[in-house]
Write an enzyme that holds these catalytic residues in place. Structure first.
Site, PDB file in Angstrom:
ATOM      1  N   HIS A   1       0.868  -1.173   0.000  1.00 45.68           N
ATOM      2  CA  HIS A   1       0.000   0.000   0.000  1.00 45.68           C
ATOM      3  C   HIS A   1       0.902   1.220   0.000  1.00 45.68           C
ATOM      4  O   HIS A   1       2.003   1.204   0.547  1.00 45.68           O
ATOM      5  CB  HIS A   1      -0.866  -0.034   1.266  1.00 45.68           C
ATOM      6  CG  HIS A   1      -1.947   0.983   1.334  1.00 45.68           C
ATOM      7  ND1 HIS A   1      -1.690   2.314   1.621  1.00 45.68           N
ATOM      8  CD2 HIS A   1      -3.293   0.887   1.184  1.00 45.68           C
ATOM      9  CE1 HIS A   1      -2.823   2.984   1.644  1.00 45.68           C
ATOM     10  NE2 HIS A   1      -3.809   2.148   1.370  1.00 45.68           N
TER      11      HIS A   1
ATOM     12  N   CYS B   1      -4.620   1.993  -3.913  1.00 47.15           N
ATOM     13  CA  CYS B   1      -3.424   2.605  -3.299  1.00 47.15           C
ATOM     14  C   CYS B   1      -2.208   1.700  -3.471  1.00 47.15           C
ATOM     15  O   CYS B   1      -1.393   1.550  -2.546  1.00 47.15           O
ATOM     16  CB  CYS B   1      -3.663   2.920  -1.829  1.00 47.15           C
ATOM     17  SG  CYS B   1      -4.859   4.232  -1.552  1.00 47.15           S
TER      18      CYS B   1
ATOM     19  N   LYS C   1     -10.734  -1.804   9.968  1.00 45.67           N
ATOM     20  CA  LYS C   1     -10.688  -3.044   9.196  1.00 45.67           C
ATOM     21  C   LYS C   1     -10.878  -4.263  10.092  1.00 45.67           C
ATOM     22  O   LYS C   1     -10.823  -5.397   9.630  1.00 45.67           O
ATOM     23  CB  LYS C   1      -9.371  -3.143   8.429  1.00 45.67           C
ATOM     24  CG  LYS C   1      -9.174  -2.016   7.401  1.00 45.67           C
ATOM     25  CD  LYS C   1      -7.860  -2.168   6.672  1.00 45.67           C
ATOM     26  CE  LYS C   1      -7.523  -0.951   5.831  1.00 45.67           C
ATOM     27  NZ  LYS C   1      -8.411  -0.764   4.672  1.00 45.67           N
TER      28      LYS C   1
ATOM     29  N   ASP D   1       3.112  -4.410   8.276  1.00 48.21           N
ATOM     30  CA  ASP D   1       1.829  -3.741   8.076  1.00 48.21           C
ATOM     31  C   ASP D   1       0.731  -4.794   8.206  1.00 48.21           C
ATOM     32  O   ASP D   1       0.529  -5.613   7.315  1.00 48.21           O
ATOM     33  CB  ASP D   1       1.808  -3.096   6.688  1.00 48.21           C
ATOM     34  CG  ASP D   1       0.455  -2.492   6.314  1.00 48.21           C
ATOM     35  OD1 ASP D   1      -0.511  -2.630   7.103  1.00 48.21           O
ATOM     36  OD2 ASP D   1       0.358  -1.902   5.222  1.00 48.21           O
TER      37      ASP D   1
ATOM     38  N   GLN E   1      -4.434  -5.603   6.930  1.00 48.49           N
ATOM     39  CA  GLN E   1      -5.318  -6.651   6.427  1.00 48.49           C
ATOM     40  C   GLN E   1      -5.197  -7.949   7.229  1.00 48.49           C
ATOM     41  O   GLN E   1      -6.091  -8.785   7.195  1.00 48.49           O
ATOM     42  CB  GLN E   1      -5.003  -6.939   4.952  1.00 48.49           C
ATOM     43  CG  GLN E   1      -5.149  -5.745   4.025  1.00 48.49           C
ATOM     44  CD  GLN E   1      -6.584  -5.267   3.894  1.00 48.49           C
ATOM     45  OE1 GLN E   1      -7.532  -6.040   4.061  1.00 48.49           O
ATOM     46  NE2 GLN E   1      -6.749  -3.987   3.584  1.00 48.49           N
TER      47      GLN E   1
END
Length: 405
Positions: free
Chosen positions: A122, A363, A225, A199, A202
């Site tokens: 991203h 993104c 999320k 990261d 997700q």
């Protein structure tokens, strides 16, 4: 396993909506998940019963707000398996967490140092490191992506060397659904003395936020999320690293003492939490995690896998549809293009049939360039979605393809 999807759906008020007279089929969960009633209630309850600033008040409301706020931090600490609650830092979301780390890293790097990220990140986990390297004279290197949408592990290993200072990589690709081997990649980075940021924007929503198991130095994710509110997120950092990491934002709360000429910083975690915190959303994120972890996680994963398997089977049989990203290990993300029509047109025509998907570059412009597409249509599934909704997507896509032919 015990998983009743109908009972789960009953807890989400928005899923009862209709769009142009058609039942809402919400398949944009990689962008944001919907919120169960208990999370909405937690927000309303805070503002209705104990709205106050935290930590410094000398009255009952402030004490109650502080108690709830810090209790939510403890919930996050347990969820990600952090060693100490002081390692849990409230942020506005994944992007701010990455920026806090990148700003500090930019002050620590020197000319000739190397930072590694990947070709599927991203923008929030790419542009930040670009800027850190530009500010310091360090070199940014990126792990290439294979035709299947996986990270090239041979290339990654060849990049690691004594000049590697930092590795930043996504746990799960938001655009493709690829699940990366972050534990193994972290171990290889640590072997050459590099720090690692994962990261987890997700990944956290699938229960994969065990920071001690991953072995990384930093882990970031967003509440929205994970069935929680927007505007709240988490930066976890290893205590031994955070204690010496340069601060980014300054102001109230993060200081220990101030004179007209100088200041000293507060203890962890407050030295990274400048200004009035987002108390209500932190409390509601704690409630979202409490709700999520109360579910049978094996059953949730099995249900989400069934959704992806069914969608993939239908996609492979669908004339004119090409799946973008066919990694062996994926979560419930189906990114695709049609032989007729731009992704934006696909999204618009699906919306007219009550089906919400995401379209565009997600993104992740370098990743789209890698696959030579302007963008994709992306259907992303959550635990409240059903096999019938997957069927509805493909029925609608048949109409879309006919209209765009």
């Amino acid at each position: 396993m015990n998983f009743d999807v109908a009972a789960i759906r009953d807890q989400f008020p928005i899923l009862k909506r209709e769009i142009d007279g058609k039942p809402l089929v919400y398949l944009d969960n990689a962008a944001t998940t919907q919120k169960p009633q208990c999370v909405i209630d937690a927000l309303v309850n805070y503002y209705s019963t104990c709205n106050s600033n935290v930590h410094r008040g000398a009255h009952r409301l402030a004490d109650e707000a502080t108690g709830r706020f810090e209790a939510a931090r403890d919930i996050v600490k347990d969820f990600i398996n952090a060693s100490k609650r002081e390692e849990v830092i409230w942020t506005t979301g994944t992007t701010e967490g990455i920026n806090i780390v990148a700003n500090g890293l930019g002050q620590l790097l020197s000319t000739g140092d190397e930072v590694i990220t990947t070709g599927m990140e991203h923008h929030a986990n790419l542009v930040t490191w670009q800027q850190a390297c530009k500010a310091s004279g360090a070199i940014l290197r990126t792990v290439p992506v294979t035709d299947e949408g996986e990270l090239d592990q041979v290339a990654y290993e060849s990049m690691l060397n004594e000049r590697t200072r930092f590795v930043a990589l996504t746990q799960v690709s938001n655009a493709l659904g690829t699940v990366n081997p972050v534990k193994a990649m972290t171990a290889k980075a640590k072997a050459v003395g590099a720090r690692v940021l994962v990261d987890g924007a997700q990944g956290a929503a699938h229960g994969w936020a065990n920071v001690q198991d991953i072995g990384c130095d930093f882990y970031v994710f967003s509440g929205h999320k994970l069935y929680g509110p927007m505007g709240i997120g988490i930066l976890w950092g290893r205590e031994s690293v955070l204690e010496n990491w340069p601060v980014w934002r300054t102001g109230g709360e993060m200081i220990a003492s101030v004179t007209l000429q100088d200041a000293t910083w507060n203890v962890l975690p407050y030295r990274f939490e400048a200004g009035t915190p987002n108390v209500a959303d932190a409390i509601a994120l704690g409630e979202a995690i409490r709700w999520f972890t109360s579910l049978d996680q094996d059953a949730v994963m099995a249900h989400e896998k069934a959704l992806l398997d069914h969608a993939t089977a239908l996609a492979e049989q669908f004339e004119g549809l090409t799946i973008v990203g066919t990694a062996k290990n994926k979560i419930g993300v189906l990114s695709f293009i049609l032989d007729h029509g731009h992704p934006a047109d696909i999204g618009f025509l699906l919306d007219r049939q009550g089906i919400a998907v995401r379209t565009g570059d997600h993104c992740a412009q370098p990743l789209m360039a890698r696959f030579n597409v302007p963008g994709t249509a992306r259907a992303s599934f959550a635990l409240y979605n059903t096999l019938e909704e997957v069927d509805a997507l493909f029925v609608a896509l048949k109409k879309v393809r006919t209209m765009l032919a």
